[in-house]
Design a protein around this motif. Structure first.
Motif, PDB file in Angstrom:
ATOM      1  N   SER A 156     -11.399   1.143  -3.264  1.00 13.76           N
ATOM      2  CA  SER A 156     -12.315   1.068  -4.117  1.00 13.76           C
ATOM      3  C   SER A 156     -12.445  -0.462  -4.726  1.00 13.76           C
ATOM      4  CB  SER A 156     -12.636   2.019  -5.285  1.00 13.76           C
ATOM      5  OG  SER A 156     -12.661   3.207  -4.812  1.00 13.76           O
ATOM      6  N   ARG A 195       0.635  -1.127   0.022  1.00 16.30           N
ATOM      7  CA  ARG A 195      -0.027  -0.065   0.073  1.00 16.30           C
ATOM      8  C   ARG A 195       0.805   1.184   0.043  1.00 16.30           C
ATOM      9  NH1 ARG A 195      -5.284  -0.896   1.063  1.00 16.30           N
ATOM     10  NH2 ARG A 195      -5.444   1.242   1.205  1.00 16.30           N
ATOM     11  N   LYS A 215      -1.518  -0.582  -3.633  1.00 17.26           N
ATOM     12  CA  LYS A 215      -2.699  -0.005  -3.568  1.00 17.26           C
ATOM     13  C   LYS A 215      -2.750   1.438  -2.969  1.00 17.26           C
ATOM     14  CE  LYS A 215      -5.408  -3.612  -4.877  1.00 17.26           C
ATOM     15  NZ  LYS A 215      -5.688  -4.551  -3.805  1.00 17.26           N
ATOM     16  N   THR A 216      -3.507   2.186  -3.778  1.00 14.99           N
ATOM     17  CA  THR A 216      -3.694   3.545  -3.322  1.00 14.99           C
ATOM     18  C   THR A 216      -5.070   4.077  -3.070  1.00 14.99           C
ATOM     19  OG1 THR A 216      -3.671   4.182  -5.831  1.00 14.99           O
ATOM     20  CG2 THR A 216      -1.702   4.378  -4.488  1.00 14.99           C
ATOM     21  N   ASP A 217      -6.117   2.830  -3.076  1.00 19.27           N
ATOM     22  CA  ASP A 217      -7.576   3.257  -2.986  1.00 19.27           C
ATOM     23  C   ASP A 217      -8.075   1.860  -2.347  1.00 19.27           C
ATOM     24  OD1 ASP A 217     -10.248   3.669  -3.700  1.00 19.27           O
ATOM     25  OD2 ASP A 217      -9.439   5.553  -3.956  1.00 19.27           O
ATOM     26  N   ARG A 234      -9.658   0.015 -10.449  1.00 16.07           N
ATOM     27  CA  ARG A 234      -9.063   1.423 -10.221  1.00 16.07           C
ATOM     28  C   ARG A 234      -8.778   1.823  -8.777  1.00 16.07           C
ATOM     29  NH1 ARG A 234      -9.948   4.777 -14.256  1.00 16.07           N
ATOM     30  NH2 ARG A 234     -10.100   6.431 -12.999  1.00 16.07           N
ATOM     31  N   ASN A 235      -7.812   0.981  -8.217  1.00 18.18           N
ATOM     32  CA  ASN A 235      -7.196   1.091  -6.902  1.00 18.18           C
ATOM     33  C   ASN A 235      -5.922   1.092  -6.696  1.00 18.18           C
ATOM     34  OD1 ASN A 235      -6.978  -1.594  -7.165  1.00 18.18           O
ATOM     35  ND2 ASN A 235      -8.920  -2.025  -5.670  1.00 18.18           N
ATOM     36  N   THR A 236      -4.970   0.751  -7.954  1.00 17.33           N
ATOM     37  CA  THR A 236      -3.576   0.567  -7.871  1.00 17.33           C
ATOM     38  C   THR A 236      -2.878   1.508  -8.761  1.00 17.33           C
ATOM     39  OG1 THR A 236      -3.983  -1.760  -7.961  1.00 17.33           O
ATOM     40  CG2 THR A 236      -1.716  -1.012  -8.661  1.00 17.33           C
ATOM     41  N   SER A 237      -1.833   1.804  -8.204  1.00 17.64           N
ATOM     42  CA  SER A 237      -0.866   2.999  -8.856  1.00 17.64           C
ATOM     43  C   SER A 237       0.518   2.496  -9.059  1.00 17.64           C
ATOM     44  CB  SER A 237      -0.718   4.190  -8.090  1.00 17.64           C
ATOM     45  OG  SER A 237      -2.239   4.809  -7.675  1.00 17.64           O
ATOM     46  N   LEU A 261      -2.947   8.679 -10.833  1.00 18.50           N
ATOM     47  CA  LEU A 261      -3.365   8.076  -9.664  1.00 18.50           C
ATOM     48  C   LEU A 261      -4.528   6.817 -10.103  1.00 18.50           C
ATOM     49  CD1 LEU A 261      -2.634   7.740  -6.622  1.00 18.50           C
ATOM     50  CD2 LEU A 261      -4.652   9.338  -6.062  1.00 18.50           C
ATOM     51  N   ASN A 262      -4.241   5.695  -9.269  1.00 23.02           N
ATOM     52  CA  ASN A 262      -5.367   4.478  -9.572  1.00 23.02           C
ATOM     53  C   ASN A 262      -5.272   4.025 -10.924  1.00 23.02           C
ATOM     54  OD1 ASN A 262      -5.945   4.753  -6.725  1.00 23.02           O
ATOM     55  ND2 ASN A 262      -7.188   6.357  -7.125  1.00 23.02           N
ATOM     56  N   GLU A 263      -4.543   4.299 -11.673  1.00 22.31           N
ATOM     57  CA  GLU A 263      -4.507   3.800 -13.110  1.00 22.31           C
ATOM     58  C   GLU A 263      -3.411   2.743 -13.383  1.00 22.31           C
ATOM     59  OE1 GLU A 263      -6.300   4.632 -15.872  1.00 22.31           O
ATOM     60  OE2 GLU A 263      -7.520   5.972 -14.230  1.00 22.31           O
TER      61      GLU A 263
END
Length: 384
Positions: free
Chosen positions: A177, A142, A173-175, A181-184, A230-232
């Motif tokens: 959700s 994370r 993981k950055t989110d 759409r939660n990984t960067s 971010l999250n892409e």
């Protein structure tokens, strides 16, 4: 065999790389296998020759050539006879630096891509974790936004170049959700506080590449080291998978060719029952079957590369190429070892190394079973 996707320029480049491999790599393979990695000076030498920047823009020190040129390099590099040595270079150029080239910003390309092309910095890609391989959505590393920086915690496993890399592209993981759409992706330098390398892993094959476990304990990652948006990150990983799978297919084709070449030569030299092994029809036909199997994989792969270079979405074709070619190299290397008989089981004969190295190709980059599951969806075979 020659193929229509390659021009005279490609073939001239092939001869150049082949001479380099024969002169500056093959004589050292046994030492690198024992050392468990290739020396940093190999990256520097390849950087001087322009081999690490084939497809990258000229403004960063690359040659800005097409992907067929990169395919030529991948094949000839693999023919050094060590999957590990080829993997060390391939992980650096093909999957780690490619991520920065495709999705990074100008500052990141100058700071990280350029020295990577020069061979002055070694790169790695950190996605796989102990409990998350092909299932990227299950990663637990994370990165928490702390305002001026991201605080990174977690671990990665089976990372090629992980032990000696100067920087690693890390998926985190950055989110919270659900979905993808939660990984960067972040560029993490190996000398930052909190970054550590666990044990250097002892592998069955690919022994000339260093493979390590990576740990991140409250690593402060500057905001400017976020790759793209971010999250892409999941999207970027999936896009890169097409080329990674094609590269593994190319590795498989070249390694199988190397195994067949050694087997044909051995068959002509090895005397049994008063003559060479090639006097026996059953062995001659085995070698023919090996050659035909290689050609099938070659044409599936080359067609996908040609279309990919044109900008087409080849996720289906790349997956097919990876699935077929990596199983093919296992069949070919197994037959090569069988034809070598007892000598094939001896460590002084390189065919045993081809056999060991081949085994990873149907595992790394997504197992054959994962490839087949992807194809059931692509071909609309699944009921869901």
């Amino acid at each position: 065999m020659s193929h229509w996707i390659f021009t005279e320029e490609h073939e001239q480049f092939r001869q150049s790389v082949r001479k380099f491999v024969e002169k500056e790599m093959i004589p050292h393979i046994e030492k690198w296998e024992k050392d468990g990695g290739v020396p940093r000076k190999l990256f520097e030498r390849m950087g001087d020759l322009g081999y690490l920047g084939i497809k990258f823009p000229e403004k960063y020190g690359g040659a800005e050539s097409d992907l067929m040129m990169e395919a030529v390099f991948t094949e000839e590099l693999t023919k050094c006879g060590s999957g590990g040595a080829a993997a060390a270079i391939g992980a650096h150029t093909g999957i780690a630096m490619t991520t920065i080239w495709r999705f990074g910003n100008e500052q990141q390309k100058v700071k990280y891509l350029k020295p990577g092309i020069e061979g002055k910095k070694i790169a790695a890609l950190g996605i796989t974790e102990p409990d998350a391989g092909s299932d990227v959505s299950s990663i637990t590393t994370r990165a928490v936004d702390k305002g001026e920086y991201y605080l990174l915690n977690g671990s990665k496993a089976f990372i090629t170049n992980g032990v000696y890399a100067d920087y690693v592209i890390v998926a985190a993981k950055t989110d919270d959700s659900p979905g993808h759409r939660n990984t960067s992706l972040f560029i993490v330098e190996s000398d930052w506080e909190g970054f550590s390398v666990g044990k250097k892993l002892d592998k069955l094959g690919w022994r000339a590449s260093d493979t390590g476990e990576l740990y991140f304990e409250n690593v402060r990652v500057p905001k400017e080291n976020l790759i793209g948006k971010l999250n892409e990150g999941f999207k970027y990983i999936m896009i890169n998978f097409q080329w990674e799978r094609l590269t593994l297919a190319l590795n498989s084709i070249a390694l199988a060719e190397k195994a067949l070449e050694d087997t044909v030569r051995y068959g002509k030299e090895r005397i049994q029952f008063g003559g060479p092994l090639t006097q026996f029809q059953v062995l001659r036909h085995k070698m023919v079957d090996m050659a035909v199997d290689i050609e099938k994989a070659r044409h599936i792969t080359y067609r996908a590369i040609y279309r990919y270079d044109k900008g087409d979405d080849v996720s289906t074709e790349a997956t097919m190429a990876k699935a077929y070619a990596t199983e093919m190299v296992n069949r070919v290397c197994d037959q090569a070892l069988q034809i070598h008989g007892g000598n094939g089981y001896m460590m002084e004969f390189p065919v045993q190394r081809y056999w060991r190295d081949a085994r990873l190709l149907s595992i790394g980059g997504g197992t054959t079973q994962i490839m087949n599951e992807i194809l059931t969806k692509k071909l609309q075979i699944t009921s869901t």
